[in-house]
Write a protein that holds these residues in place. Structure first.
Motif, PDB file in Angstrom:
ATOM      1  N   THR A   1      41.290  30.645  29.543  1.00  0.00           N
ATOM      2  CA  THR A   1      42.727  30.764  29.762  1.00  0.00           C
ATOM      3  C   THR A   1      43.112  32.239  29.848  1.00  0.00           C
ATOM      4  OG1 THR A   1      43.199  30.817  27.385  1.00  0.00           O
ATOM      5  CG2 THR A   1      43.130  28.651  28.460  1.00  0.00           C
ATOM      6  N   ALA A   2      44.310  32.501  30.344  1.00  0.00           N
ATOM      7  CA  ALA A   2      44.772  33.889  30.441  1.00  0.00           C
ATOM      8  C   ALA A   2      45.068  34.447  29.053  1.00  0.00           C
ATOM      9  CB  ALA A   2      46.020  33.964  31.299  1.00  0.00           C
TER      10      ALA A   2
ATOM     11  N   ARG B   1      35.992  34.333  35.137  1.00  0.00           N
ATOM     12  CA  ARG B   1      37.105  35.221  34.794  1.00  0.00           C
ATOM     13  C   ARG B   1      38.407  34.442  34.756  1.00  0.00           C
ATOM     14  NH1 ARG B   1      38.857  40.913  37.769  1.00  0.00           N
ATOM     15  NH2 ARG B   1      38.733  42.223  35.905  1.00  0.00           N
ATOM     16  N   SER B   2      39.228  34.726  33.759  1.00  0.00           N
ATOM     17  CA  SER B   2      40.494  34.024  33.580  1.00  0.00           C
ATOM     18  C   SER B   2      41.534  34.498  34.584  1.00  0.00           C
ATOM     19  CB  SER B   2      41.015  34.296  32.168  1.00  0.00           C
ATOM     20  OG  SER B   2      41.514  35.634  32.089  1.00  0.00           O
ATOM     21  N   PRO B   3      42.657  33.802  34.680  1.00  0.00           N
ATOM     22  CA  PRO B   3      43.812  34.386  35.361  1.00  0.00           C
ATOM     23  C   PRO B   3      44.251  35.661  34.639  1.00  0.00           C
ATOM     24  CG  PRO B   3      44.116  32.027  35.000  1.00  0.00           C
ATOM     25  CD  PRO B   3      42.913  32.436  34.191  1.00  0.00           C
ATOM     26  N   ARG B   4      44.991  36.495  35.339  1.00  0.00           N
ATOM     27  CA  ARG B   4      45.449  37.755  34.743  1.00  0.00           C
ATOM     28  C   ARG B   4      46.594  37.497  33.775  1.00  0.00           C
ATOM     29  NH1 ARG B   4      47.821  42.185  38.772  1.00  0.00           N
ATOM     30  NH2 ARG B   4      49.822  41.279  38.131  1.00  0.00           N
ATOM     31  N   SER B   5      46.605  38.274  32.695  1.00  0.00           N
ATOM     32  CA  SER B   5      47.723  38.190  31.759  1.00  0.00           C
ATOM     33  C   SER B   5      48.985  38.742  32.399  1.00  0.00           C
ATOM     34  CB  SER B   5      47.406  39.004  30.500  1.00  0.00           C
ATOM     35  OG  SER B   5      47.491  40.397  30.789  1.00  0.00           O
TER      36      SER B   5
ATOM     37  N   ALA C   1      40.165  37.759  30.762  1.00  0.00           N
ATOM     38  CA  ALA C   1      39.108  37.324  29.851  1.00  0.00           C
ATOM     39  C   ALA C   1      37.915  36.851  30.664  1.00  0.00           C
ATOM     40  CB  ALA C   1      39.608  36.209  28.947  1.00  0.00           C
ATOM     41  N   ARG C   2      36.691  37.026  30.091  1.00  0.00           N
ATOM     42  CA  ARG C   2      35.472  36.547  30.735  1.00  0.00           C
ATOM     43  C   ARG C   2      34.647  35.767  29.717  1.00  0.00           C
ATOM     44  NH1 ARG C   2      31.919  40.284  31.775  1.00  0.00           N
ATOM     45  NH2 ARG C   2      33.057  42.158  31.161  1.00  0.00           N
TER      46      ARG C   2
END
Length: 540
Positions: free
Chosen positions: A342-343, A418-422, A411-412
């Motif tokens: 998750t982001a 790789r997660s969506p960007r915060s 996050a990885r």
């Protein structure tokens, strides 16, 4: 540490860097149980494309450092490690139990293990070097350590198996070695190093690789080129790699560095071209270099918190390991983990200074585990990665005073998902000075008519230095030939070194290093004085 000799082609080598593309030729009748070459690519045991992104580690000379080294190399984002082993002919032998332990350590750290026999280095030219045939004897002796590990282990037959004498025997020697390995029951992907101290300047491997590949009954051999001073231009790098790719032949850059005494390899071109072609690379080397090539260390004294300029370039720079490595799917479950975390939460800024800020955020979640966070700067429609951390906070340094910045976090997980960007946070740095006190160490390696100098610039002040210019003078009749990790120009005896983009910032209490190669017609020595951004530095 090993030293390589001057060549007629001008390739003087000292210490001995990879993903693959393989030929679109008929495959072996029986599928390989682990890694295998298919249609010009290296595939893992799940049939997924795999591109090596890693480093070399000198286990044979530093066996007590291996456990920590592999963990640190993985934490920095690598998906593979090439491990130096000794047959016992030149260095202390790594026996079956030791090799088995290395394999288990690689697997525990989810690293693909490329094992190489180092005693073949420079055969025919280097005193004490042994033949590929002797290396095969060694592999047969330690076979039980790697049998059944075909999903995790690639066997590099012998490091740089010919110097610059007798290298035309490479084709027959390599074909015979592969044949013996298959007859002995090895089903692993095999890796074959180039001759000419690995650099293949005579193109023996390049021109004979199709026949060697076809001679492998399993069609499961990949070729490894080592790129040092012979590959000092982008044109040379791309031409060599493209010759293999265009013929569907499997190739890796098994070793390379950012500098060398035989010339300045174009590491930027090597990394960029490898990524463009889907080829792997393994940088030389983690730590422990000697014999005048200490500048090839990525970590100072095996300390991952003290990465050198070369280490930072390889792991953090454009086309580097952190941005391009993907973990082998054999370390996942059910064919590989494809679920992204998750982001992370929106970063919060604290401890804002003229040159840095601390960011913290709510941790991301994942179906297995989050292994790293990538902090990026967002500007216009572009992103620039600024740091990676294993915790949900990070100190960002190297910022300019009185400047607005926008940051976000990804996050990885261990598989590289790789997660969506915060969400983003905007920060304006405080005003303040950007320079401080300094000290310079100038380490000279003089061989009479030619010399190298390793220059370390230390920031002894309390504020980081962003952007620098170092002025000094040669003490006699010296001429600059080349430089690495800085742009250096000479006018008379005066020299001026300015930073590269990856050496721009000298943290408070930190240092950057660059190197010079030059010619000398008289007595050489240490420059009398150094000035950094107009401030006289202490000599250390």
């Amino acid at each position: 540490m090993r030293r390589k000799l001057a060549t007629a082609a001008g390739a003087l080598l000292a210490m001995a860097a990879s993903v693959f593309a393989a030929p679109a030729t008929a495959q072996a009748a029986d599928p390989a149980p682990g890694f295998h070459v298919e249609d010009g690519r290296l595939l893992d045991a799940n049939g997924n494309d795999f591109v090596l992104r890693g480093v070399n580690h000198a286990h044979a000379w530093y066996p007590d450092r291996t456990g920590r080294a592999l963990a640190d190399i993985k934490a920095l984002g690598a998906n593979s490690v090439r491990v130096v082993l000794s047959t016992g002919d030149r260095w202390t032998k790594n026996g079956t139990a030791d090799v088995a332990a290395v394999v288990e350590r690689c697997k525990a750290n989810r690293l693909v293990c490329v094992l190489e026999a180092h005693d073949t280095t420079g055969y025919g030219e280097q005193d004490g070097a042994v033949s590929l045939s002797r290396a095969v004897d060694y592999w047969i002796e330690v076979q039980q350590a790697v049998k059944g590990q075909e999903k995790y282990v690639i066997l590099n037959l012998g490091n740089e198996p010919h110097g610059n004498s007798g290298y035309t025997a490479w084709t027959a020697d390599t074909s015979n070695a592969i044949s013996r390995m298959r007859t002995a029951g090895f089903e692993h992907t095999l890796m074959a190093d180039a001759p000419n101290w690995g650099q293949d300047w005579a193109f023996t491997m390049r021109d004979n690789a199709p026949g060697v590949f076809a001679a492998d009954p399993r069609r499961n051999t990949v070729f490894s080129i080592h790129m040092y001073g012979v590959y000092d231009t982008a044109a040379e790098v791309r031409d060599y790699l493209n010759r293999f790719v265009s013929r569907g032949l499997p190739l890796v850059v098994g070793e390379f560095g950012d500098a060398h005494s035989d010339g300045n390899p174009d590491e930027d071109a090597i990394m960029a071209a490898a990524e463009e072609s889907g080829l792997g690379y393994l940088g030389w080397s983690w730590s422990g270099n000697g014999g005048g090539v200490e500048y090839l260390d990525m970590a100072t004294d095996f300390d991952a918190s003290r990465l050198t300029t070369w280490g930072k370039r390889l792991f953090d720079g454009p086309h580097g390991i952190k941005r391009t490595a993907r973990e082998a799917s054999v370390f996942g479950t059910g064919g590989g983990d494809t679920r992204a975390p998750t982001a992370p939460g929106t970063p919060a800024a604290s401890a804002v200074t003229s040159s840095g800020v601390r960011l913290t955020w709510a941790a991301a979640t994942d179906n297995t585990a989050v292994t790293a966070y990538d902090v990026v700067r967002v500007h216009a429609a572009q992103e620039t990665q600024v740091t990676t951390t294993t915790t949900n906070s990070a100190a960002v340094s190297g910022l300019t005073a009185s400047t607005a910045y926008t940051f976000a976090v990804y996050a990885r997980d261990a598989a590289g998902n790789r997660s969506p960007r915060s969400a983003t946070v905007s920060v304006t740095t405080a005003s303040g000075p950007s320079t401080g006190k300094c000290a310079v160490t100038y380490r000279l390696s003089d061989w009479g008519s030619v010399f190298n100098a390793d220059v370390t610039v230390r920031n002894t002040g309390t504020q980081e230095i962003k952007g620098w210019q170092l002025d000094f003078a040669f003490p006699g009749s010296q001429t600059l030939n080349s430089a690495w990790n800085a742009k250096v120009v000479q006018q008379g005896t005066q020299l001026r070194a300015t930073n590269e983009s990856w050496t721009e910032t000298i943290p408070a209490g930190g240092a950057v290093s660059f190197g010079l190669n030059g010619s000398s017609t008289g007595a050489n020595g240490i420059p009398a004085a150094f000035s950094l951004n107009g401030v006289t530095c202490a000599k250390s």
